[in-house]
Design a protein around this motif. Sequence first.
Motif, PDB file in Angstrom:
ATOM      1  N   ALA A  17      -1.334   5.099   6.719  1.00  0.00           N
ATOM      2  CA  ALA A  17       0.116   4.885   6.627  1.00  0.00           C
ATOM      3  C   ALA A  17       0.593   5.017   5.189  1.00  0.00           C
ATOM      4  O   ALA A  17       1.650   5.633   4.923  1.00  0.00           O
ATOM      5  N   LEU A  18      -0.143   4.469   4.231  1.00  0.00           N
ATOM      6  CA  LEU A  18       0.237   4.614   2.826  1.00  0.00           C
ATOM      7  C   LEU A  18       0.212   6.076   2.382  1.00  0.00           C
ATOM      8  O   LEU A  18       1.084   6.521   1.617  1.00  0.00           O
ATOM      9  N   HIS A  19      -0.778   6.807   2.876  1.00  0.00           N
ATOM     10  CA  HIS A  19      -0.856   8.225   2.526  1.00  0.00           C
ATOM     11  C   HIS A  19       0.346   8.977   3.094  1.00  0.00           C
ATOM     12  O   HIS A  19       0.911   9.879   2.429  1.00  0.00           O
ATOM     13  N   MET A  20       0.749   8.634   4.317  1.00  0.00           N
ATOM     14  CA  MET A  20       1.919   9.299   4.900  1.00  0.00           C
ATOM     15  C   MET A  20       3.178   9.032   4.094  1.00  0.00           C
ATOM     16  O   MET A  20       4.001   9.931   3.888  1.00  0.00           O
ATOM     17  N   ILE A  21       3.323   7.800   3.618  1.00  0.00           N
ATOM     18  CA  ILE A  21       4.543   7.435   2.903  1.00  0.00           C
ATOM     19  C   ILE A  21       4.542   7.992   1.479  1.00  0.00           C
ATOM     20  O   ILE A  21       5.532   8.581   1.009  1.00  0.00           O
ATOM     21  N   ALA A  57       8.344   3.805   6.575  1.00  0.00           N
ATOM     22  CA  ALA A  57       8.490   2.548   5.832  1.00  0.00           C
ATOM     23  C   ALA A  57       9.756   1.821   6.245  1.00  0.00           C
ATOM     24  O   ALA A  57       9.770   0.588   6.391  1.00  0.00           O
ATOM     25  N   ASP A  58      10.848   2.569   6.462  1.00  0.00           N
ATOM     26  CA  ASP A  58      12.100   1.937   6.884  1.00  0.00           C
ATOM     27  C   ASP A  58      11.975   1.324   8.271  1.00  0.00           C
ATOM     28  O   ASP A  58      12.511   0.237   8.537  1.00  0.00           O
ATOM     29  N   ALA A  59      11.270   2.001   9.177  1.00  0.00           N
ATOM     30  CA  ALA A  59      11.085   1.470  10.541  1.00  0.00           C
ATOM     31  C   ALA A  59      10.271   0.189  10.526  1.00  0.00           C
ATOM     32  O   ALA A  59      10.574  -0.761  11.249  1.00  0.00           O
ATOM     33  N   VAL A  60       9.245   0.147   9.708  1.00  0.00           N
ATOM     34  CA  VAL A  60       8.424  -1.064   9.606  1.00  0.00           C
ATOM     35  C   VAL A  60       9.224  -2.202   9.013  1.00  0.00           C
ATOM     36  O   VAL A  60       9.141  -3.353   9.465  1.00  0.00           O
TER      37      VAL A  60
END
Length: 332
Positions: free
Chosen positions: A38-42, A51-54
């Motif tokens: 997830a960090l790599h995607m962001i 990140a906004d959805a989370v």
Amino acid sequence: MFIARISRGRTIREFVVGVLFVPTGFTLVWMTFFGDTALHMILMQGLEGLADAVAADTAVALFRFLEELPLSAITSVLATVLVVTFFVTSSDSGSLVVDMLTSGGRDDSPVWQRVFWAVVEGVVAAALLLAGGLEALQTATIASALPFAVVMVLMCWGLIRALRIEAVKRQSLRVARVAPLAPQSAGQWQARLRAMMRQPSRAEVQDFVRQVVLPALGEVARELQAQGRDAGIARDEHGRAWIEVRHGAEPDFFYSVHPRPYDPPSFVLRDTSASRARALKYYQAEVHLREGGQGYDIMGWRAVDVIKDVLDQYERRPAGGEMNRLPRSVRA
């Protein structure tokens, strides 16, 4: 309590590995793989929407993350099944524990009672979700868990004490008694083997305690009284008999024989019916001292052998020097 029930028969090492290390290791792997992805995607792929959805709703964070991976439909269904399984098993185990506590420890309570507690837990969780959402449910969980942390500290202290007692019992089992040996004439070893294989009932053990153990303890008590000791014997309605020798400021001596139940050896699944399980139990005449059970059975011993065992245990006590002043005829 639920974990203890399903871990019966396991060693402490197996329990720690299965309950602490394996779940912790799985959580570490999960957080490492999915969290870093997830960090790599962001950071690297610029998926700011993730990140906004989370940040907007953590409850859908996992499913929003899976949408960015291949086969998202299949993985989302699998994730839903895993989440449902987790909550159902957690609620089921919690309901079982509450049901046992409210039943005084019984594991054969009525089905309607178990259903009642499961429904109540679901209603409380749904009310918290409707009142304040996931945050309210998490807050209630943390608030209720905080006082229990104090109980867990006391449980740790109790566990340490129990392990110390267990170490003492293991040491005592190294010198545990076996049936007194007699000259083995023809046929006697077969009789001894039959006695080892026999599984006496509760009534048989109670008769042995009443007819053999209690008179033997009475003889020891009378001799101790003749030597000026404060000794007495007793028997209760459960079939237990004991002798107690009081020494004032010194530790008292306590020797008792309990009819203790055991599950018979079986090569099939255990009968889950409590009444059936009780009917299948066999009993041993187990010796107990002040510090607890000694792990050996005296069923079938002669009265003179029981007397010798009492004197041996009395002589081993920390302040047992007085036993050496008893007449040799009693100590022999």
